[in-house]
Scaffold this motif. Structure first.
Motif, mmCIF file in Angstrom:
data_model
loop_
_atom_site.group_PDB
_atom_site.id
_atom_site.type_symbol
_atom_site.label_atom_id
_atom_site.label_comp_id
_atom_site.label_asym_id
_atom_site.label_seq_id
_atom_site.Cartn_x
_atom_site.Cartn_y
_atom_site.Cartn_z
ATOM 1 N N ILE A 45 1.629 -2.978 -1.390
ATOM 2 C CA ILE A 45 0.507 -2.099 -1.059
ATOM 3 C C ILE A 45 0.503 -1.679 0.404
ATOM 4 C CG2 ILE A 45 -2.016 -1.916 -0.977
ATOM 5 C CD1 ILE A 45 -2.126 -3.865 -3.321
ATOM 6 N N ASP A 46 0.689 -2.652 1.308
ATOM 7 C CA ASP A 46 0.593 -2.368 2.743
ATOM 8 C C ASP A 46 1.719 -1.459 3.221
ATOM 9 O OD1 ASP A 46 -1.694 -3.945 3.081
ATOM 10 O OD2 ASP A 46 -0.492 -5.762 3.367
ATOM 11 N N VAL A 47 1.402 -0.637 4.231
ATOM 12 C CA VAL A 47 2.393 0.248 4.842
ATOM 13 C C VAL A 47 2.896 -0.418 6.117
ATOM 14 C CG1 VAL A 47 2.846 2.506 5.860
ATOM 15 C CG2 VAL A 47 1.292 2.304 3.903
ATOM 16 N N ILE A 48 4.173 -0.770 6.128
ATOM 17 C CA ILE A 48 4.778 -1.456 7.272
ATOM 18 C C ILE A 48 5.662 -0.468 8.020
ATOM 19 C CG2 ILE A 48 6.031 -3.514 8.005
ATOM 20 C CD1 ILE A 48 3.577 -4.058 6.188
ATOM 21 N N GLU A 49 5.471 -0.388 9.344
ATOM 22 C CA GLU A 49 6.281 0.520 10.165
ATOM 23 C C GLU A 49 6.971 -0.263 11.269
ATOM 24 O OE1 GLU A 49 4.328 4.525 11.041
ATOM 25 O OE2 GLU A 49 2.611 3.234 10.543
#
Length: 259
Positions: A45-49
């Motif tokens: 789910i989380d957006v990791i950059e």
């Protein structure tokens, strides 16, 4: 999943490297800079950059490689052939070697894009055993074997090596066994050594100091002329692989290595 574990398994870098990236503010989770490597994230789910680029979970790969003597364990080199030059049919982006072998050492070398896998095998606290087959000028008497099994000094001011396991295979004059030594390594011997004693055997260590096997045998009066890693943990080198060939590890082999 921990943030540092996610990044390591997503081929951003090795475990130690990604922790540095996080602490230096190079990583965002849902648009927010995170500096704590142990924070829990939801990889689905989380957006990791990382440095502004969205990181997505990638499939893990694991390779067994039969390293020839004469190439170096590195990504690239302007002078020498590297181990990666043999992976012509594989996308090597994110791929790295697990540990290393010296230029003139051959045998089992693992490759992966899984930082956790590497950590479990290379972490000093894990004490994963690695076994090498050697040919060395010299002889191994009972007192030499006991010294290797108990630990030896391999450098000025250095601590003793951890106890090793050793099994002598053959011994005699070099002239008697010269045809059994890999031809790639014969440049280490000249004619004046033909009548000298030579010994072969298996040395198992649980450390990874620089040139450790060679230095340990040197400490008891032996000069290594041929060295081949034959196993890591319970994984044996697949002898059906010619030098310079590789194959994927089976699921059973991966489980034997890391549980």
């Amino acid at each position: 999943m921990r943030l540092d574990k996610f990044l390591a398994q997503s081929s951003v870098g090795r475990r130690k490297e990604v922790r540095i990236y996080i602490k230096e503010g190079m990583v965002k989770v849902n648009g927010e800079v995170i500096t704590e490597p142990s924070i829990e994230i939801n990889e689905n789910i989380d957006v990791i950059e990382y440095l502004g680029k969205t990181i997505r979970y990638v499939e893990k790969v694991y390779y067994m490689f039969n390293k020839p003597a004469g190439c170096i364990t590195a990504k690239r080199d302007v002078v020498n052939k590297t181990v990666f030059d043999y992976f012509e049919d594989v996308n090597v982006d994110g791929l790295f070697h697990v540990g290393r072998l010296d230029k003139d050492t051959e045998g089992l070398l693992l490759f992966t894009n899984d930082g956790e896998f590497e950590h479990k095998l290379m972490c000093p606290q894990k004490h994963v055993e690695k076994t090498y087959f050697f040919w060395a000028l010299g002889s191994l008497e009972e007192e030499d074997i006991r010294a290797l099994e108990q630990g030896v000094y391999i450098g000025k001011g250095k601590i003793l090596t951890k106890p090793a396991k050793i099994k002598v295979d053959k011994y005699g004059a070099y002239e008697e066994f010269k045809h059994e030594i890999p031809i790639d390594n014969l440049h280490n011997i000249d004619s004046k050594h033909y009548n000298q004693p030579i010994v072969s055997g298996y040395l198992t260590i649980s450390e990874g100091r620089k040139h450790q096997v060679k230095r340990m045998l040197k400490a008891v009066g032996c000069y290594v002329v041929s060295l081949k890693r034959v196993s890591i943990g319970e994984l044996m080198l697949d002898e059906s692989l010619n030098k310079g060939q590789y194959r994927s590890l089976t699921e059973a082999e991966i489980k034997r290595l890391v549980g």
